[in-house]
Design a protein around this motif. Structure first.
Motif, PDB file in Angstrom:
ATOM      1  N   VAL A 321      -6.985 -43.242   0.074  1.00 27.53           N
ATOM      2  CA  VAL A 321      -7.959 -43.893  -0.809  1.00 27.53           C
ATOM      3  C   VAL A 321      -9.345 -43.989  -0.192  1.00 27.53           C
ATOM      4  O   VAL A 321     -10.274 -44.460  -0.852  1.00 27.53           O
ATOM      5  CB  VAL A 321      -7.485 -45.307  -1.233  1.00 27.53           C
ATOM      6  N   VAL A 380      -6.616 -43.486  -8.618  1.00 27.82           N
ATOM      7  CA  VAL A 380      -5.921 -43.921  -9.828  1.00 27.82           C
ATOM      8  C   VAL A 380      -6.856 -44.597 -10.821  1.00 27.82           C
ATOM      9  O   VAL A 380      -6.451 -44.946 -11.927  1.00 27.82           O
ATOM     10  CB  VAL A 380      -4.734 -44.851  -9.483  1.00 27.82           C
ATOM     11  N   MET A 385     -14.939 -51.254  -8.219  1.00 30.80           N
ATOM     12  CA  MET A 385     -13.739 -51.719  -7.526  1.00 30.80           C
ATOM     13  C   MET A 385     -13.911 -53.120  -6.928  1.00 30.80           C
ATOM     14  O   MET A 385     -14.937 -53.420  -6.322  1.00 30.80           O
ATOM     15  CB  MET A 385     -13.380 -50.749  -6.398  1.00 30.80           C
ATOM     16  N   THR A 574      -9.794 -45.221 -16.394  1.00 28.07           N
ATOM     17  CA  THR A 574      -8.643 -46.029 -15.992  1.00 28.07           C
ATOM     18  C   THR A 574      -7.374 -45.343 -16.485  1.00 28.07           C
ATOM     19  O   THR A 574      -7.404 -44.590 -17.463  1.00 28.07           O
ATOM     20  CB  THR A 574      -8.730 -47.461 -16.554  1.00 28.07           C
ATOM     21  N   GLN A 580       3.029 -43.971 -10.731  1.00 26.16           N
ATOM     22  CA  GLN A 580       3.807 -44.346  -9.551  1.00 26.16           C
ATOM     23  C   GLN A 580       5.101 -43.524  -9.480  1.00 26.16           C
ATOM     24  O   GLN A 580       6.146 -43.940  -9.979  1.00 26.16           O
ATOM     25  CB  GLN A 580       4.134 -45.848  -9.569  1.00 26.16           C
ATOM     26  N   TRP A 623       5.149 -49.028  -6.585  1.00 24.85           N
ATOM     27  CA  TRP A 623       3.987 -48.598  -5.784  1.00 24.85           C
ATOM     28  C   TRP A 623       2.816 -49.478  -6.213  1.00 24.85           C
ATOM     29  O   TRP A 623       2.171 -49.245  -7.218  1.00 24.85           O
ATOM     30  CB  TRP A 623       3.694 -47.129  -6.020  1.00 24.85           C
ATOM     31  N   LEU A 625      -0.724 -51.693  -6.571  1.00 20.83           N
ATOM     32  CA  LEU A 625      -2.154 -51.536  -6.369  1.00 20.83           C
ATOM     33  C   LEU A 625      -2.571 -52.360  -5.162  1.00 20.83           C
ATOM     34  O   LEU A 625      -1.957 -53.381  -4.837  1.00 20.83           O
ATOM     35  CB  LEU A 625      -2.930 -52.011  -7.592  1.00 20.83           C
ATOM     36  N   ASP A 626      -3.623 -51.922  -4.509  1.00 14.36           N
ATOM     37  CA  ASP A 626      -4.185 -52.658  -3.381  1.00 14.36           C
ATOM     38  C   ASP A 626      -5.591 -53.071  -3.803  1.00 14.36           C
ATOM     39  O   ASP A 626      -6.547 -52.329  -3.636  1.00 14.36           O
ATOM     40  CB  ASP A 626      -4.200 -51.773  -2.137  1.00 14.36           C
ATOM     41  N   ASP A 628      -8.180 -54.306  -7.022  1.00 18.17           N
ATOM     42  CA  ASP A 628      -8.353 -54.235  -8.468  1.00 18.17           C
ATOM     43  C   ASP A 628      -7.727 -52.976  -9.061  1.00 18.17           C
ATOM     44  O   ASP A 628      -6.963 -53.036 -10.011  1.00 18.17           O
ATOM     45  CB  ASP A 628      -9.852 -54.276  -8.779  1.00 18.17           C
ATOM     46  N   MET A 629      -8.054 -51.794  -8.504  1.00 19.05           N
ATOM     47  CA  MET A 629      -7.545 -50.582  -9.119  1.00 19.05           C
ATOM     48  C   MET A 629      -7.621 -49.408  -8.135  1.00 19.05           C
ATOM     49  O   MET A 629      -8.181 -48.364  -8.421  1.00 19.05           O
ATOM     50  CB  MET A 629      -8.319 -50.251 -10.393  1.00 19.05           C
ATOM     51  N   PHE A 630      -7.082 -49.583  -6.946  1.00 23.16           N
ATOM     52  CA  PHE A 630      -6.869 -48.427  -6.089  1.00 23.16           C
ATOM     53  C   PHE A 630      -5.489 -48.550  -5.471  1.00 23.16           C
ATOM     54  O   PHE A 630      -4.960 -49.646  -5.266  1.00 23.16           O
ATOM     55  CB  PHE A 630      -7.960 -48.253  -5.037  1.00 23.16           C
ATOM     56  N   ALA A 631      -4.874 -47.410  -5.207  1.00 24.50           N
ATOM     57  CA  ALA A 631      -3.477 -47.379  -4.821  1.00 24.50           C
ATOM     58  C   ALA A 631      -3.290 -47.837  -3.383  1.00 24.50           C
ATOM     59  O   ALA A 631      -4.070 -47.472  -2.501  1.00 24.50           O
ATOM     60  CB  ALA A 631      -2.920 -45.973  -4.994  1.00 24.50           C
TER      61      ALA A 631
END
Length: 681
Positions: A321, A380, A385, A574, A580, A623, A625-626, A628-631
């Motif tokens: 990421v 993703v 972010m 989005t 996942q 799997w 999210l780490d 708001d919206m990144f894997a």
């Protein structure tokens, strides 16, 4: 103290030579305009020209009509914006990218703009030799802003020979002044350089070498002396890229023993050509050895399956990421081409081709009206972010738009495709042979030694197909070389309808003896499916030059629109469906469905459009999210939480939301039987 002593020793040794010369490059470039794109690649360049690249001058504040007519844009955004605050670093003139774009796309409007700008700068050169709008002011003169302009000017001369005398006159006058400024800088506050110029001196050296090789005018000693002075005004790349000092983890985890911008991604991408440029006047093999080792470490510790390396401002390690800047991609491609020209090492050409066909299109919308500042290998979402995954860049950095985060990539990215095209063919140092370096649909016409007029036309869908048909005409026999990428293990070649035989590359090049007249060469280069180990037990999937990704269905939301240009919009993407998945790599299968017409869709690099795909069995997993919206990092040894299914992997460059570093799971035999049939177990 060590650096000062070393400088005196090296400069003194070179001066003692008296008749110091430049080491020859292994391969010579062909002038701009003599190599043309064909097929899908010609269309790709037209899409770029119909997009931002061809319209920035109409509305964009850094490249608008008023500034181009007045000639101030290129310098104002270099020096008036970035120099006082360093908060906005727009670090390239449009001329460097717009010139090859204009000529290869045959755009009358862009050609006129580049001509007007060149005329203005040459007309306003002052009596000291200085080039720039601050003439007659007390503004501190900076050398660096001129270097991209010089690249554009050289390309103009290549295509418009009638400009040669004016441009060469201006450059020689500037060199005299620059030499004095660099020498004065030893005794003053580094007159003419700043923290950015210290990392990008190699661009000036390449310009000086062009003068030396083509238009020295008896000034060889001054040109080499200026190369030496320029080298010692800047970062010691021979130490930055050395085994002892090279950063092998994310930059923020280490203390940089050099000026901080030495670990800046775009600076390193440009700096990759520093040591081969220095080698040409030092003749020291160690310069090339360090360049090679530094290259290997850069991609070992920070490399991406897309062919680029990670640096969201500074080197960013291997996590999927972390970001890669668009400017980095196009500058690394250019440096790779130069490294190959000097050394002939095929690893540089392989990497440039990987970046061109994966990383470059991945960070642009299909219609090329929007670009990212940073791309991610696992991406993703493309949005503002929270929290921000990029330590040094803003949370808006991966949005597709006009100028997310910083404006530099907007004016710089158009050089990517044109310079890749311009370096697709080279000539050997003895001028007797033609080398097809970058594979794809191209044509060229060149006069080799002994007035041997040679044309080559390559018809292919590559990298969206495996076959390249090249028609060569020549007035005399010669040796034609074609690069065979390192990932090809079963390639064949047939000559004039004869039986196919296995390619036998030497240092990456397969040689073909071509007779006078017409010769038809058919290359078949099927790529093996290759798996690349990535962090957390994940894998990346490749076939041939292409990296493959799961293209996540996306929801698009318009965030803003430029008041003067409705096509220049910022877009949020989005996910519209699950992403996942873990995959079983043993089930990967390749599919190629070329269009019956032989013409690929336009634009080719967008969702669902490439004709080549991979199918693979996958199961849903947990799997998270780490933020708001990144894997989060790919889970190791994941447990399936749903039934197995087939998913489709697409070329990385076409997938704007994607997973390309996959967790791995093993499909149970009974599931395999259910999906594939008992005979395949």
């Amino acid at each position: 103290m060590l650096f000062s002593h070393l400088r005196v020793v090296v400069a003194g040794a070179l001066a003692a030579l008296g008749d110091a010369t430049l080491a020859p490059k292994k391969y010579h470039t062909i002038p701009l305009g003599k190599i043309r794109p064909a097929g899908w690649l010609k269309d790709q360049l037209q899409v770029q020209t119909d997009g931002l690249a061809g319209h920035e001058h109409e509305f964009y504040k850094w490249v608008n009509d008023t500034d181009w007519v007045g000639g101030t844009a290129a310098y104002s955004y270099l020096e008036e914006v970035y120099a006082p605050t360093l908060e906005v670093r727009v670090n390239f003139t449009p001329q460097n990218a717009m010139v090859p774009n204009a000529i290869l796309a045959e755009s009358p409007v862009l050609k006129q703009k580049t001509w007007e700008f060149l005329e203005y700068v040459l007309d306003t050169q002052d009596e000291t030799g200085w080039l720039g709008p601050e003439v007659g002011t007390d503004k501190r003169r900076e050398l660096w802003g001129r270097y991209p302009f010089f690249f554009g000017s050289i390309q103009m001369v290549e295509f418009y020979p009638e400009l040669t005398e004016r441009v060469v006159d201006a450059l020689h006058r500037f060199v005299v002044l620059a030499n004095k400024m660099l020498k004065a800088g030893k005794l003053s506050a580094r007159l003419g350089t700043d923290m950015w110029a210290e990392t990008r001196f190699e661009d000036f050296i390449v310009t000086l070498q062009w003068l030396y090789d083509n238009h020295p005018r008896g000034q060889e000693d001054l040109l080499i002396d200026t190369m030496i002075e320029s080298k010692w005004s800047g970062i010691k790349w021979e130490l930055v890229f050395s085994e002892e000092f090279f950063p092998k983890v994310e930059a923020e985890k280490l203390e940089n023993p050099f000026p901080e911008l030495s670990w800046h991604g775009v600076n390193m991408a440009e700096g990759l050509k520093a040591l081969p440029a220095i080698y040409r006047f030092t003749h020291n093999q160690s310069d090339l050895d360090v360049a090679s080792k530094g290259w290997d470490m850069l991609f070992q510790y920070h490399g991406r399956p897309s062919g680029a390396f990670a640096a969201d401002e500074y080197l960013a390690g291997l996590e999927a990421v972390r970001g890669t800047e668009l400017c980095l991609v196009v500058e690394a491609m250019f440096s790779a081409s130069y490294l190959y020209q000097v050394t002939g090492d095929p690893k540089y050409a392989d990497q440039a081709e990987r970046m061109a066909y994966n990383a470059l299109p991945a960070t642009l919308t299909g219609n090329m009206w929007g670009r990212q500042y940073l791309q991610q290998q696992n991406q993703v979402a493309s949005k503002n972010m929270t929290p921000n995954p990029f330590p040094e860049d803003g949370p808006y950095s991966n949005v597709f738009g006009l100028e997310p985060n910083y404006p530099c990539c907007t004016v710089d990215f158009p050089q990517g495709w044109p310079k890749f095209i311009t370096h697709a063919f080279l000539v050997t140092s003895d001028s007797k042979s033609l080398v097809h370096l970058y594979l794809g649909p191209f044509s060229t016409s060149v006069v080799l030694a002994d007035d041997n007029l040679v044309t080559a036309n390559v018809e292919t869908l590559y990298p969206f197909g495996d076959t390249l048909t090249t028609t060569i005409t020549a007035t005399k026999p010669f040796t034609y070389f074609v690069r065979i990428p390192s990932w090809i293990t079963k390639g064949t070649v047939s000559l004039n309808g004869g039986p196919p035989v296995a390619v036998q590359p030497v240092k990456g090049l397969h040689a073909v003896s071509v007779d006078a007249g017409k010769t038809t060469l058919v290359l078949d280069l099927p790529g093996d499916i290759r798996l690349e180990s990535r962090p957390h037990g994940s894998i990346a999937v490749h076939r041939g030059v292409l990296n493959y990704a799961f293209d996540i269905p996306r929801i698009e939301k318009q965030l803003s629109v430029h008041p003067a240009e409705p096509r220049a919009v910022d877009l949020e993407f989005t996910p519209a469906d699950a992403w996942q998945y873990a995959i079983d790599p043993s089930t990967i299968a390749y599919s190629n469905n070329p269009p019956a017409s032989g013409i690929l869709p336009s634009p080719i690099y967008d969702a669902g459009l490439p004709p080549v795909t991979l199918s693979v069995s996958a199961c849903p997993i947990d799997w998270p999210l780490d933020g708001d919206m990144f894997a989060a990092p790919p889970p190791e040894n994941p447990t399936c939480v749903g039934s197995w299914r087939n998913i489709t992997l697409w070329p990385f460059g076409a997938a704007k939301l994607r997973i390309s570093e996959f967790p791995v799971a093993t499909m149970p035999k009974y599931e395999f039987v259910a999906q594939h049939g008992v005979d395949e177990v």
